[in-house]
Write a protein that holds these residues in place. Sequence first.
Motif, PDB file in Angstrom:
ATOM      1  N   ALA A   1       0.845  -1.206   0.000  1.00  0.00           N
ATOM      2  CA  ALA A   1       0.000   0.000   0.000  1.00  0.00           C
ATOM      3  C   ALA A   1       0.879   1.255   0.000  1.00  0.00           C
ATOM      4  CB  ALA A   1      -0.912   0.000   1.217  1.00  0.00           C
ATOM      5  N   LYS A   2       2.034   1.150   0.668  1.00  0.00           N
ATOM      6  CA  LYS A   2       2.973   2.273   0.722  1.00  0.00           C
ATOM      7  C   LYS A   2       3.538   2.562  -0.685  1.00  0.00           C
ATOM      8  CE  LYS A   2       7.093   3.542   3.356  1.00  0.00           C
ATOM      9  NZ  LYS A   2       8.122   2.981   4.250  1.00  0.00           N
ATOM     10  N   VAL A   3       3.914   1.503  -1.401  1.00  0.00           N
ATOM     11  CA  VAL A   3       4.437   1.663  -2.768  1.00  0.00           C
ATOM     12  C   VAL A   3       3.379   2.341  -3.642  1.00  0.00           C
ATOM     13  CG1 VAL A   3       5.245   0.435  -4.842  1.00  0.00           C
ATOM     14  CG2 VAL A   3       5.959  -0.355  -2.587  1.00  0.00           C
ATOM     15  N   ARG A   4       2.153   1.854  -3.525  1.00  0.00           N
ATOM     16  CA  ARG A   4       1.043   2.408  -4.305  1.00  0.00           C
ATOM     17  C   ARG A   4       0.834   3.893  -3.985  1.00  0.00           C
ATOM     18  NH1 ARG A   4      -5.302   0.586  -3.747  1.00  0.00           N
ATOM     19  NH2 ARG A   4      -6.124   2.170  -5.117  1.00  0.00           N
ATOM     20  N   THR A   5       0.862   4.203  -2.705  1.00  0.00           N
ATOM     21  CA  THR A   5       0.612   5.586  -2.275  1.00  0.00           C
ATOM     22  C   THR A   5       1.702   6.534  -2.768  1.00  0.00           C
ATOM     23  OG1 THR A   5      -0.427   4.678  -0.305  1.00  0.00           O
ATOM     24  CG2 THR A   5       0.094   7.010  -0.248  1.00  0.00           C
ATOM     25  N   ILE A   6       2.959   6.100  -2.655  1.00  0.00           N
ATOM     26  CA  ILE A   6       4.060   6.963  -3.120  1.00  0.00           C
ATOM     27  C   ILE A   6       3.896   7.252  -4.620  1.00  0.00           C
ATOM     28  CG2 ILE A   6       6.573   7.144  -3.444  1.00  0.00           C
ATOM     29  CD1 ILE A   6       6.883   5.354  -0.922  1.00  0.00           C
ATOM     30  N   ALA A   7       3.600   6.183  -5.395  1.00  0.00           N
ATOM     31  CA  ALA A   7       3.435   6.366  -6.844  1.00  0.00           C
ATOM     32  C   ALA A   7       2.255   7.300  -7.142  1.00  0.00           C
ATOM     33  CB  ALA A   7       3.218   5.014  -7.520  1.00  0.00           C
ATOM     34  N   GLU A   8       1.175   7.106  -6.405  1.00  0.00           N
ATOM     35  CA  GLU A   8      -0.039   7.895  -6.625  1.00  0.00           C
ATOM     36  C   GLU A   8       0.197   9.389  -6.319  1.00  0.00           C
ATOM     37  OE1 GLU A   8      -3.417   6.011  -4.678  1.00  0.00           O
ATOM     38  OE2 GLU A   8      -4.443   7.936  -4.622  1.00  0.00           O
ATOM     39  N   VAL A   9       0.872   9.642  -5.209  1.00  0.00           N
ATOM     40  CA  VAL A   9       1.067  11.028  -4.768  1.00  0.00           C
ATOM     41  C   VAL A   9       2.154  11.745  -5.575  1.00  0.00           C
ATOM     42  CG1 VAL A   9       1.765  12.464  -2.805  1.00  0.00           C
ATOM     43  CG2 VAL A   9       0.211  10.564  -2.443  1.00  0.00           C
ATOM     44  N   THR A  10       3.271  11.044  -5.814  1.00  0.00           N
ATOM     45  CA  THR A  10       4.414  11.723  -6.450  1.00  0.00           C
ATOM     46  C   THR A  10       4.265  11.860  -7.970  1.00  0.00           C
ATOM     47  OG1 THR A  10       5.666   9.675  -6.599  1.00  0.00           O
ATOM     48  CG2 THR A  10       6.019  11.017  -4.629  1.00  0.00           C
ATOM     49  N   LYS A  11       3.266  11.224  -8.537  1.00  0.00           N
ATOM     50  CA  LYS A  11       3.028  11.345  -9.985  1.00  0.00           C
ATOM     51  C   LYS A  11       2.863  12.821 -10.379  1.00  0.00           C
ATOM     52  CE  LYS A  11      -0.750   9.419 -11.636  1.00  0.00           C
ATOM     53  NZ  LYS A  11      -1.672   8.382 -12.136  1.00  0.00           N
ATOM     54  N   ALA A  12       2.307  13.583  -9.465  1.00  0.00           N
ATOM     55  CA  ALA A  12       2.062  15.002  -9.738  1.00  0.00           C
ATOM     56  C   ALA A  12       3.361  15.812  -9.834  1.00  0.00           C
ATOM     57  CB  ALA A  12       1.182  15.581  -8.640  1.00  0.00           C
ATOM     58  N   ASP A  13       4.487  15.230  -9.361  1.00  0.00           N
ATOM     59  CA  ASP A  13       5.774  15.951  -9.377  1.00  0.00           C
ATOM     60  C   ASP A  13       6.584  15.679 -10.636  1.00  0.00           C
ATOM     61  OD1 ASP A  13       5.146  16.824  -6.825  1.00  0.00           O
ATOM     62  OD2 ASP A  13       6.224  15.193  -5.840  1.00  0.00           O
ATOM     63  N   CYS A  14       6.010  14.967 -11.590  1.00  0.00           N
ATOM     64  CA  CYS A  14       6.782  14.540 -12.757  1.00  0.00           C
ATOM     65  C   CYS A  14       7.393  15.691 -13.568  1.00  0.00           C
ATOM     66  CB  CYS A  14       5.920  13.661 -13.670  1.00  0.00           C
ATOM     67  SG  CYS A  14       5.960  11.920 -13.189  1.00  0.00           S
ATOM     68  N   SER A  15       6.826  16.883 -13.440  1.00  0.00           N
ATOM     69  CA  SER A  15       7.387  18.015 -14.197  1.00  0.00           C
ATOM     70  C   SER A  15       8.674  18.546 -13.557  1.00  0.00           C
ATOM     71  CB  SER A  15       6.351  19.137 -14.284  1.00  0.00           C
ATOM     72  OG  SER A  15       5.949  19.488 -12.989  1.00  0.00           O
ATOM     73  N   ASP A  16       8.949  18.164 -12.313  1.00  0.00           N
ATOM     74  CA  ASP A  16      10.135  18.629 -11.597  1.00  0.00           C
ATOM     75  C   ASP A  16      11.127  17.462 -11.438  1.00  0.00           C
ATOM     76  OD1 ASP A  16      12.020  19.544  -9.791  1.00  0.00           O
ATOM     77  OD2 ASP A  16      10.566  20.635  -8.571  1.00  0.00           O
TER      78      ASP A  16
END
Lengths: 133, 87
Positions: free
Chosen positions: A36-51
């Motif tokens: 669930a932690k792996v899923r959450t990190i991917a879900e949340v940090t996807k928004a940072d892809c421009s940086d």
Amino acid sequence: MKKLLIVLLFATLSGCAMLDAYNMAKFDSNEYQLVAKVRTIAEVTKADCSDASLMKGNANTLLIAATEFKNFTANIIHNEESLGMAKNLLLEVKGLQERYKKEVVSEYYCTTKMTIIEQSATTVQTALGAKPR
Amino acid sequence: MNEILNKLNGYDAKESVELQLIANTVLDITKLYEEQKISQSEYQELLGDIQLESAITSDASALNAKAQLKLIIDTAITIAATAAKAV
């Protein structure tokens, strides 16, 4: 006697699958939490892809979480499918981290990669959640 | 695409959704590559990831089948134990 033979025949034909299922590792809340932690990190940090600089750190965090999940799963007996899923999930994450270490990464690649990791982690989480209690 | 979707008929609803997502991702990746929004090496890597994701779905399916069989075995054992007590 006839009934006994039928029972023995049934046990011989499907014995391995039955025994395999009977001995399967039960639901483990720690294992479930780690994926669930792996899923959450991917879900949340996807928004940072421009940086890219931010994503470099995120990719490392994701790698640590996926490695922890694989290592936790590795030494639980009768847990082959979970270990297989953990290994493949880690391979997906490793690709992201290695690319951020070496070269310039496109935003589209990053977003797609994170989506794939998120989807895979969700599949693993669903399967682990259905394990017998 | 149609071939992939036809194969989905053999899976349960949850697995079908997972495979549908994979199929959509393949289409998205190919579109991004054709529009030159991702490099060839990124494209190759993402296609490899799709294979890994498919393997994960396959393992998840096997695990689900095992869990269902375990449930049947446990139920059978409970019934047998109850019947033995009654005799």
